[in-house]
Scaffold this active site. Structure first.
Site, PDB file in Angstrom:
ATOM      1  N   MET A 183       3.284   9.502   1.468  1.00 31.82           N
ATOM      2  CA  MET A 183       2.258   9.520   0.437  1.00 31.82           C
ATOM      3  C   MET A 183       2.468  10.744  -0.441  1.00 31.82           C
ATOM      4  SD  MET A 183      -0.216   7.796  -0.719  1.00 31.82           S
ATOM      5  CE  MET A 183      -0.465   6.683   0.655  1.00 31.82           C
ATOM      6  N   CYS A 184       2.480  10.519  -1.739  1.00 30.06           N
ATOM      7  CA  CYS A 184       2.856  11.608  -2.639  1.00 30.06           C
ATOM      8  C   CYS A 184       2.182  11.446  -3.990  1.00 30.06           C
ATOM      9  CB  CYS A 184       4.379  11.632  -2.853  1.00 30.06           C
ATOM     10  SG  CYS A 184       5.349  11.624  -1.339  1.00 30.06           S
TER      11      CYS A 184
END
Length: 677
Positions: free
Chosen positions: A1-2
């Site tokens: 997740m970014c």
């Protein structure tokens, strides 16, 4: 997740600043590197664990990512990812499931050499082997960008339901993409109000935003830029529903078992991570069945929680004031007791809601018309402070299972020929349909646009539930918009942006309930619920959200069920049961209380007293100078809104005040110039 950012200087449209930089023999990558770094800093809450970037040798292309490490925690998961031959570069925001299986397949098929254990690395391997068609093989929540230097092809795509955001615009000769609008500010992008989008609610119903020229990649769509010049969009997935005239051959038990199996699998893959995973638990059936299934899978040893030897399931939720009528924490506690799991609740009173309001608006980047998003913003902080980086929620269930009360009229508009033995005879159906129609009329639903345009009357007749929502007076500030900006119809905007193929299917093959579900899934779900109540509020404190109800395997199965499996009406008792088949599939995992409970949407209290924290906050934000600074709201018509709302305790007026206050906050935080008429 970014959080991800992309900048591509388009051929033949080079910015003046770039020309000057080249003329002075300055490294062409230096300025882009600085911009990417500042951009990542603006959204570091999306990925505080590490950051990285790749810039092409000529300085024309840059991809950057700030990482929230969930899977493959070592340096091999660092982004951007690069193919072994150095020709393909990618940044990915999201979570991709079944990645272990895909790794094995790609190793056997192509001999791809993976660098680490990150789930997102499969994107490069799949693209290298299958090309753009690899998108249909992805399962999960994602927004990704790939640059293929051999083909001079850039590709960006968003998951099927729009769980993860991806915005784009062309500014000063550069194609810019980012997970949040604020990440574009370091590139010199100056946000301006898109008043037409605000009035038409285009930001809720299609790809527009509240910012002029800033667009969203639509759910299930991708954007390509070929040879640094030609920009186009395409679709790789869409919702499909069965022909309403074809009789269902499966038994009810078969369909119930099918839903249960798909749900268990969707929860199972979302429990897998290299860090602890928790659940956001409310008093509704959706999050409760997720918790119940998670507990079942853990007890049976079908999955293990990562990041700790402690395999106890942790649930978190919000408690509003007990006398408000909006507190469901007692029911959530009952569920936790039934499951024997830990439950931590965050009490959100009026003072806490007021204290968190402005920060929550800044992270959301768009209005929301009740204060539930503020509670979710604060809940994500409790989640992170509890040591959880990943959370599972029940979002999306109502849209696929028919959970909203207003769906009833859509369900009753035609008989369910797929299930003729559903106990709803024709006379009862017509009687209930008339009752729903009368109730909607008493709720001031109108089919008039004020322009003599009959398009919205078609919408009202074809999709009455959505027409009802679109007519809600608090959804947009039309009565207070200065006349020169026009009185544009949200209904017309919606129908003109609806896929033509889908509209043909609505008229000819899909049951009206499925037509309504299609519209809700393409509009309010991704553009409001998954934004204001999911991604933005969760990522504001670096928490990854996972939504098993939006697993596309489950969606495709449930979409194929007859309407009577989703909404069930008992003519003997007069009881309507929404999400009927979900209740049956969930029965072993939930309490009797939840099995029989009707839908209660998550909301914060909607009215607040005079001279309290919320009244003082709204009075501070909504002033003559702040409203006139917007440029499109008539102060003379709106100057008494705050006092009227808090004196009368009128819910519609109060939510209108909240929406206007959020526009003020966004205008101030983004430094928005006054809108030009």
């Amino acid at each position: 997740m970014c959080g991800v950012i992309v900048a591509i200087k388009l051929a033949g449209r080079s910015a003046c600043a770039s020309a000057k930089t080249t003329a002075h023999n300055v490294n062409p990558s230096a300025n882009l590197e600085s911009q990417l770094a500042s951009s990542l800093d603006a959204i570091k809450h999306r990925g505080p664990d590490s950051h990285g970037s790749w810039i092409s040798p000529d300085g024309n292309i840059g991809l950057a990512s700030c990482r929230l490490a969930i899977n493959g925690l070592g340096p091999g998961g660092q982004q951007p990812f690069t193919s072994p031959d150095g020709s393909i570069h990618a940044v990915v925001n999201g979570e991709l499931y079944d990645h272990h299986r895909i790794r094995e397949e790609m190793t056997q098929l192509s001999g791809y050499q993976f660098q680490g254990g990150s789930d997102s690395e499969i994107v490069v391997a799949l693209y290298e082997y299958y090309g753009v068609s690899f998108l249909s093989m992805l399962r999960g929540e994602f927004a990704l960008s790939i640059y293929d230097s051999k083909r001079q092809l850039f590709l960006a795509a968003r998951d099927r339901s729009g769980i993860k955001p991806l915005f784009w615009t062309v500014h000063d000769g550069t194609l810019l993409l980012a997970s949040e609008a604020k990440a574009l500010l370091p590139f010199g992008w100056q946000p301006e109000w898109d008043v037409r989008s605000i009035v038409e609610i285009g930001w809720l119903t299609e790809e527009r935003t509240i910012f002029k020229g800033l667009r969203k990649i639509r759910p299930g769509h991708y954007l390509t830029c070929l040879s640094l010049d030609h920009i186009s969009e395409g679709q790789y997935w869409d919702h499909e529903y069965p022909d309403k005239n074809v009789r269902e051959t499966r038994t009810e038990e078969d369909m119930i078992e099918g839903v249960r199996a798909k749900m268990l699998d969707a929860v199972r893959v979302r429990l897998q991570a290299d860090v602890p995973v928790g659940i956001h638990l409310s008093g509704g059936i959706d999050s409760s069945v997720v918790a119940g299934m998670a507990k079942h899978l853990l007890e049976n040893g079908e999955v293990r929680l990562g990041g700790s030897e402690d395999q106890r399931l942790r649930c978190l939720g919000i408690a509003f004031d007990g006398g408000s009528g909006y507190d469901e924490s007692g029911i959530a506690q009952n569920t936790a007791n039934f499951l024997g799991v830990d439950f931590h609740k965050l009490h959100m009173n009026e003072s806490k809601l007021a204290a968190n309001f402005e920060e929550a608006v800044w992270f959301d980047e768009q209005p929301h018309f009740e204060l539930g998003f503020v509670g979710k913003h604060a809940l994500s902080k409790l989640t992170r402070d509890s040591g959880l980086k990943t959370i599972i929620s029940g979002q999306g269930s109502d849209e696929i299972f028919g959970g909203y009360d207003v769906y009833l009229r859509d369900f009753l508009r035609e008989p369910d020929l797929a299930c003729p033995d559903n106990n709803l005879n024709e006379s009862t159906r017509l009687q209930k349909l008339q009752e729903c129609t009368t109730a909607m009329a008493n709720g001031s639903v109108t089919t008039k646009t004020g322009h003599g345009n009959k398009i919205s009357s078609h919408l009202s007749s074809e999709i009455p539930s959505f027409a009802y929502v679109m007519s809600a007076p608090h959804l947009f500030p039309s009565p207070w918009v200065i006349q020169q900006f026009g009185r544009l119809s949200p209904q017309v905007s919606l129908i003109e942006n609806m896929d033509v193929r889908a509209r043909d299917l609505m008229r000819t093959k899909w049951h009206p309930l499925h037509a309504a579900q299609y519209v809700w899934n393409k509009t309010l779900l991704p553009n409001m619920l998954l934004t204001n109540l999911s991604d933005r509020t969760e990522m504001s404190h670096s928490v990854e959200g996972r939504v098993p109800f939006l697993d596309h395997h489950l969606i495709e199965y449930v979409n194929g069920l007859p309407p009577s499996m989703k909404i069930r009406y008992d003519p003997e008792t007069g009881v309507k049961t929404e999400k009927w088949i979900l209740r049956q599939a969930s029965r072993p995992f939930i309490t009797d209380e939840l099995y029989t409970r009707t839908k209660h949407p998550y909301k914060a209290p909607t009215t607040y007293p005079l001279d309290g924290p919320m009244h003082r906050l709204m009075s501070r934000l909504i002033t003559q100078s702040s409203v006139e600074k917007l440029g499109f709201i008539d102060w003379e018509k709106s100057k008494d809104l705050v006092e009227t709302a808090f004196q009368s305790l009128d819910r519609v007026a109060m939510t209108t005040v909240f929406g206007l206050a959020q526009l003020v906050v966004l205008g101030q935080r983004f430094g928005m110039p006054r809108a030009e008429r």
